[in-house]
Design an enzyme around this catalytic site. Structure first.
Site, PDB file in Angstrom:
ATOM      1  N   GLU A 272       3.535 -18.131  14.329  1.00 53.90           N
ATOM      2  CA  GLU A 272       2.445 -16.653  14.156  1.00 53.90           C
ATOM      3  C   GLU A 272       1.956 -16.227  13.103  1.00 53.90           C
ATOM      4  O   GLU A 272       2.331 -15.136  12.725  1.00 53.90           O
ATOM      5  CB  GLU A 272       2.699 -15.577  15.517  1.00 53.90           C
ATOM      6  CG  GLU A 272       2.842 -15.742  17.108  1.00 53.90           C
ATOM      7  CD  GLU A 272       3.344 -14.915  17.462  1.00 53.90           C
ATOM      8  OE1 GLU A 272       3.596 -13.695  17.296  1.00 53.90           O
ATOM      9  OE2 GLU A 272       3.254 -14.456  18.536  1.00 53.90           O
ATOM     10  N   GLY A 274       0.980 -14.835   9.338  1.00 54.62           N
ATOM     11  CA  GLY A 274      -0.401 -14.188   8.976  1.00 54.62           C
ATOM     12  C   GLY A 274      -0.003 -14.257   7.637  1.00 54.62           C
ATOM     13  O   GLY A 274      -0.601 -15.276   7.185  1.00 54.62           O
ATOM     14  N   ARG A 275       0.564 -13.057   6.815  1.00 50.98           N
ATOM     15  CA  ARG A 275       0.563 -13.023   5.233  1.00 50.98           C
ATOM     16  C   ARG A 275       0.975 -14.525   4.530  1.00 50.98           C
ATOM     17  O   ARG A 275       0.512 -14.770   3.439  1.00 50.98           O
ATOM     18  CB  ARG A 275       2.164 -11.914   4.773  1.00 50.98           C
ATOM     19  CG  ARG A 275       2.505 -12.309   4.069  1.00 50.98           C
ATOM     20  CD  ARG A 275       3.320 -11.065   3.541  1.00 50.98           C
ATOM     21  NE  ARG A 275       3.604 -10.378   4.158  1.00 50.98           N
ATOM     22  CZ  ARG A 275       3.686  -8.835   4.334  1.00 50.98           C
ATOM     23  NH1 ARG A 275       2.915  -8.476   3.209  1.00 50.98           N
ATOM     24  NH2 ARG A 275       4.125  -8.203   5.401  1.00 50.98           N
ATOM     25  N   ARG A 311      -1.344  -0.969   0.931  1.00 52.59           N
ATOM     26  CA  ARG A 311       0.218  -1.684   0.717  1.00 52.59           C
ATOM     27  C   ARG A 311       0.662  -0.331  -0.242  1.00 52.59           C
ATOM     28  O   ARG A 311       2.376  -0.212  -0.069  1.00 52.59           O
ATOM     29  CB  ARG A 311      -0.199  -2.971   0.665  1.00 52.59           C
ATOM     30  CG  ARG A 311      -0.820  -4.400   1.442  1.00 52.59           C
ATOM     31  CD  ARG A 311      -0.196  -5.641   1.968  1.00 52.59           C
ATOM     32  NE  ARG A 311       1.273  -5.445   1.569  1.00 52.59           N
ATOM     33  CZ  ARG A 311       1.842  -6.201   0.854  1.00 52.59           C
ATOM     34  NH1 ARG A 311       1.502  -6.035  -0.512  1.00 52.59           N
ATOM     35  NH2 ARG A 311       3.211  -6.237   0.782  1.00 52.59           N
ATOM     36  N   TYR A 315       3.554   1.299   2.343  1.00 52.07           N
ATOM     37  CA  TYR A 315       4.867   0.232   2.027  1.00 52.07           C
ATOM     38  C   TYR A 315       5.207   0.510   0.530  1.00 52.07           C
ATOM     39  O   TYR A 315       6.151  -0.290   0.456  1.00 52.07           O
ATOM     40  CB  TYR A 315       4.526  -1.075   2.407  1.00 52.07           C
ATOM     41  CG  TYR A 315       3.979  -1.778   3.840  1.00 52.07           C
ATOM     42  CD1 TYR A 315       4.369  -0.827   4.942  1.00 52.07           C
ATOM     43  CD2 TYR A 315       3.258  -2.310   3.787  1.00 52.07           C
ATOM     44  CE1 TYR A 315       3.534  -0.977   5.950  1.00 52.07           C
ATOM     45  CE2 TYR A 315       1.996  -2.809   4.807  1.00 52.07           C
ATOM     46  CZ  TYR A 315       2.679  -2.228   5.608  1.00 52.07           C
ATOM     47  OH  TYR A 315       1.672  -1.783   6.976  1.00 52.07           O
ATOM     48  N   CYS A 341      -7.896  11.268  -3.558  1.00 48.20           N
ATOM     49  CA  CYS A 341      -8.436  12.242  -3.734  1.00 48.20           C
ATOM     50  C   CYS A 341      -6.997  12.974  -2.939  1.00 48.20           C
ATOM     51  O   CYS A 341      -6.302  13.354  -2.434  1.00 48.20           O
ATOM     52  CB  CYS A 341      -8.869  13.250  -3.185  1.00 48.20           C
ATOM     53  SG  CYS A 341     -10.000  13.723  -4.126  1.00 48.20           S
ATOM     54  N   GLU A 342      -5.730  12.065  -3.195  1.00 47.35           N
ATOM     55  CA  GLU A 342      -3.952  11.461  -2.764  1.00 47.35           C
ATOM     56  C   GLU A 342      -3.671  11.488  -3.749  1.00 47.35           C
ATOM     57  O   GLU A 342      -3.719  10.497  -4.835  1.00 47.35           O
ATOM     58  CB  GLU A 342      -4.172  10.528  -1.254  1.00 47.35           C
ATOM     59  CG  GLU A 342      -5.118  10.736  -0.700  1.00 47.35           C
ATOM     60  CD  GLU A 342      -4.624  11.863   0.162  1.00 47.35           C
ATOM     61  OE1 GLU A 342      -3.049  12.511   0.492  1.00 47.35           O
ATOM     62  OE2 GLU A 342      -4.942  12.353   1.711  1.00 47.35           O
TER      63      GLU A 342
HETATM   64  C1  LIG Z   1       1.978  -8.893  12.758  1.00 46.45           C
HETATM   65  C2  LIG Z   1       2.381  -9.953  13.427  1.00 46.45           C
HETATM   66  C3  LIG Z   1       2.095 -11.180  13.231  1.00 46.45           C
HETATM   67  C4  LIG Z   1       2.430 -12.125  12.017  1.00 46.45           C
HETATM   68  O1  LIG Z   1       2.884 -11.866  10.373  1.00 46.45           O
HETATM   69  P1  LIG Z   1       3.126 -11.682   9.278  1.00 46.45           P
HETATM   70  O2  LIG Z   1       3.919 -11.373   8.559  1.00 46.45           O
HETATM   71  O3  LIG Z   1       2.032 -11.770   8.580  1.00 46.45           O
HETATM   72  O4  LIG Z   1       4.019 -13.390   9.409  1.00 46.45           O
HETATM   73  C5  LIG Z   1       2.695 -12.075  14.103  1.00 46.45           C
HETATM   74  N1  LIG Z   1       2.986 -11.897  15.234  1.00 46.45           N
HETATM   75  C6  LIG Z   1       2.615 -10.404  15.835  1.00 46.45           C
HETATM   76  C7  LIG Z   1       3.334 -10.140  17.377  1.00 46.45           C
HETATM   77  C8  LIG Z   1       2.671 -10.147  14.683  1.00 46.45           C
HETATM   78  O5  LIG Z   1       2.290  -8.864  15.484  1.00 46.45           O
END
Ligand SMILES: *Cc1c(COP(=O)(O)O)cnc(C)c1O
Length: 423
Positions: A272, A274-275, A311, A315, A341-342
């Site tokens: 899974e 994403g990034r 980000r 973070y 304004c932060e």
């Molecule tokens: C956010 C998330 C991802 C993706 O995470 P990345 O760091 O972007 O790869 C995959 N699985 C679940 C359940 C997530 O919450």
């Protein structure tokens, strides 16, 4: 990665950043189609020889064009809300390749996902399983499930994005999962299809992934012993990217670390990411509105803020900031801040840059958790999003307008308008 022209100008696809900013305005998110494609293909190729599916984590960047592109390449999707599911559908994704994660799935979301025939619910608690059972029973349709187990490994990442330790809200403690699988196996309206974990985000070594998978596979074997056979193991997302030149695993490093554990098993492996798929493909263009000094400190106030890119504020992430052109002035150390304004509203601190009013800046690797985390704080319309594809470019989201922001709000029927109340 992004290139620079002979004149030292930042190029996005075959366009100069300056020309895109002039044409579409700032702040502007720009994504490079070729970079997303090449990331997907690298990861897919690394998995050669293993039965696998890449389920892109939609929350990293949920623009319809990004989802469409990934669906076209063959990706499935990892979603965390009903809204993301509708985006996947609108982008032409196949619901049968969707896994549904998240600790707070609502009854309506579960019903819709079951109706559409998603690949599975990644269930995060026994209470959630109960709700899934009730809905599946009422619909007369068995629900495909996987339990998200929490393998209790330290991903060594920022606490806000670490999810695999016992004391956070995600997943089912791995020691409780066996009993829960056993119960689930008795349920006529549940179909056990797999197991999953997701230990955190922006991991820069492979060892935590290996540790987590070992623990998960131990459970897979214990389940097989009691005649519960799984179709897939989902290793989650979390593969990190290099924001600051740090060394990070390649797709190949990642898969080769997992491969020995998976070899000889008939399990399909789902991941899974994403990034890793989209971060490097994105750039946020923003222009210097004003330069300002407070004593010894130099500030460049730019037209993007924490509402556009959260980000750094949330973070304390370090993101590279470049000047797109040479301003022809002396270098200075600047804090790059937004107009919100932060005090926490900054994109970068203590950056050595040559700037003047109007200089165009690029925040690099802003393709993941950029636009998707943006908001309208301070009544700031959100940025436009552009996809460059070599010599072409496509506006894939229009810049918001103030009337977009006020849509759906209404005024009170004060004083003379009293009689019109509540209709
Ligand atoms: C956010 C998330 C991802 C993706 O995470 P990345 O760091 O972007 O790869 C995959 N699985 C679940 C359940 C997530 O919450």
């Amino acid at each position: 990665m992004n290139s620079t022209s002979l004149q030292g100008e930042l190029m996005l696809g075959q366009h100069t950043a300056t020309s895109l900013a002039q044409r579409f305005g700032t702040p502007l998110y720009v994504y490079d189609k070729e970079l997303i494609e090449s990331r997907y293909r690298q990861l897919d190729a690394a998995f050669t020889g293993l039965k696998h599916r890449i389920c892109y984590a939609v929350k990293a960047n949920s623009n319809l064009a990004v989802l469409q592109l990934l669906a076209h390449l063959g990706a499935g999707f990892d979603i965390v809300s009903g809204g993301e599911l509708e985006r996947v559908l609108a982008a032409g994704g196949d619901p049968a390749q969707v896994v549904f994660s998240g600790v707070g799935k609502s009854a309506a979301e579960i019903e819709r996902a079951l109706q559409l025939g998603i690949h599975c619910f990644n269930a995060e608690s026994s209470a959630e399983l109960q709700m899934i059972i009730e809905i599946a029973t009422a619909m007369g349709k068995p629900a495909p499930i996987s339990l998200r187990v929490n393998p209790d490994v330290d991903a060594g990442t920022h606490p806000y994005i670490s999810t695999g330790l016992r004391d956070n809200k995600f997943g089912i403690p791995i020691e409780e999962a066996l009993a829960l699988y056993r119960q689930a196996a008795q349920e006529p309206y549940l179909r056990i299809v797999g197991i999953d974990c997701h230990i955190g985000s922006q991991l820069v070594t492979v060892q935590p992934f290996v540790d987590a998978l070992e623990r998960v596979l131990r459970l897979v074997d214990q389940l097989a012993d009691i005649d519960i056979h799984l179709g897939h193991v989902d290793v989650g997302g979390g593969l990190g990217v290099s924001y600051r030149g740090e060394s990070v695993p390649s797709a190949q490093d990642y898969v080769e670390a997992l491969r020995p554990l998976l070899a000889g098993r008939s399990l399909q492996v789902i991941c899974e990411p994403g990034r890793w798929l989209v971060a490097d493909a994105g750039t946020l263009l923003t222009r210097v509105v004003r330069l300002k000094d407070n004593g010894d400190r130099h500030f460049a106030v730019v037209d993007a803020a924490m509402n556009d890119l959260l980000r750094p504020s949330l973070y304390q992430s370090w993101m590279e900031i470049r000047a797109c052109t040479d301003a022809g002035v002396a270098e200075q150390i600047y804090d790059i801040v937004g107009p919100v304004c932060e005090t926490g509203d900054y994109l970068g601190k203590e950056r050595r840059l040559r700037l003047r009013e109007g200089t165009l800046l690029a925040v690099m690797q802003a393709g993941a958790y950029g636009y998707t985390m943006s908001s309208n704080y301070n009544t700031r319309p959100r940025a436009a999003e552009l996809m460059v594809d070599g010599a072409h470019c496509h506006l894939v989201r229009q810049r918001e307008t103030l009337s977009d922001l006020m849509r759906g709000e209404s005024l009170l029927p004060l004083s003379t308008d009293k009689e019109q109340a509540c209709n």
